[in-house]
Enzyme design. Structure first.
Site, PDB file in Angstrom:
ATOM      1  N   ASN A 111     -10.508  -3.160  -6.442  1.00  0.00           N
ATOM      2  CA  ASN A 111      -9.735  -2.114  -7.137  1.00  0.00           C
ATOM      3  C   ASN A 111     -10.330  -1.689  -8.485  1.00  0.00           C
ATOM      4  OD1 ASN A 111      -6.500  -3.235  -5.892  1.00  0.00           O
ATOM      5  ND2 ASN A 111      -7.790  -1.581  -5.153  1.00  0.00           N
ATOM      6  N   ASP A 157       0.838  -1.213   0.000  1.00  0.00           N
ATOM      7  CA  ASP A 157       0.000   0.000   0.000  1.00  0.00           C
ATOM      8  C   ASP A 157       0.866   1.254   0.000  1.00  0.00           C
ATOM      9  OD1 ASP A 157      -2.308   1.470   0.021  1.00  0.00           O
ATOM     10  OD2 ASP A 157      -2.709   1.192   2.154  1.00  0.00           O
TER      11      ASP A 157
END
Ligand code: FPP
Length: 250
Positions: A76, A28
């Site tokens: 996503n 991330d």
């Protein structure tokens, strides 16, 4: 005789005893890393892709046999069209550029997730990389692409239900071990350590079943800054933890 600092650094420190054999990483922070530099988010993903090579290469010296990385989640797709198509192009390029390096390294590459929803060219490249590296055993790299734990468990349950409906499996034969054989990860050991970079303390639908007894490390470093030194520090911290698997300390 005291070693110079440079010589000491060049010498290989042995992998930590009782280190994690399987490390899973939620990579991330690419977007923020890029934004902080006044660049588009894809610039951060490109920098992140470079870190993947260094991280895989560092595994053998750290005693890490299995590395599983979260590259694209089932959630996503909600990102902008530009970011999604940029990421898909990055994955295609990654496979084309890294295949020979991964092969030389002796990495066995696998993909987990629902690949049917990915574009055909990417699916072909994924299959090519899996086939190319299928005899390797130096390090096992698993890339989660269009992966989400709930989706994985749902797909596994659907296939299991077919086995039961068609009489190949009785309902009372369904236990956690049987269910695990239907998961995308059926050939992998469970992760010992899950790392999430960039300071967020969330699991985000990643390996929920498999990480039931994993240790977690949420670190502030953004993924493009995740150097082999940072990786090593996290792995060494893991060695100091006591894992009990629900039992009392001995
Ligand atoms: C999360 O950061 C990262 C992703 C959704 C993509 C991960 C992809 C890579 C590291 C690219 C390379 C991977 C391979 C296998 C080639 P974010 O975009 O959510 O960052 P933010 O939270 O700062 O916005």
């Amino acid at each position: 005789m005291a070693l110079s600092k440079a010589t000491a650094k060049k010498m290989k420190t042995p992998p930590p005893a009782d280190g994690p054999k399987h490390v899973a990483i939620i990579m991330d922070g690419n977007g923020r890393w890029a934004t902080q530099r006044g660049k588009p988010r894809l610039f951060g993903h490109q920098a992140g892709a470079k870190r993947v090579r260094q991280t895989v290469s560092a595994c053998p010296d750290l005693g890490v046999k299995y590395l599983t990385i979260f590259a694209f989640s089932t959630e996503n797709w909600k990102r902008t069209q530009t970011e999604v198509s940029g990421l898909m192009a990055l994955f295609r390029r990654y496979i084309q550029r890294e295949a020979s390096y991964l092969q030389r390294l002796g990495a066995r590459v696998r993909f987990i997730g629902d690949r049917a929803k990915l574009d055909k060219k990417l699916q072909t490249l994924m299959q090519y990389l899996e086939d190319l590296t299928s005899d390797n055993d130096h390090v096992h790299l698993t890339i989660a692409l269009n992966y989400g734990s709930r989706d994985e468990v749902t797909r596994a349950t659907q296939r299991l239900a077919v086995e039961v409906a068609e009489g190949r499996l009785r309902p009372d034969q369904v236990d956690s071990e049987t269910l695990a054989t239907f998961l995308d990860t059926y050939v992998l050991p469970d992760p010992d350590l899950v790392i999430r970079t960039s300071g967020e303390a969330r699991i985000s639908n990643f390996l929920l079943w498999q990480s039931a007894y994993a240790e977690y490390e949420f670190i502030d470093t953004q993924w493009p800054d995740f150097t082999p030194d940072v990786f090593e520090a996290v792995v060494r911290r893991y060695g100091k933890r006591e894992r009990r698997f629900g039992a009392v300390p001995s």
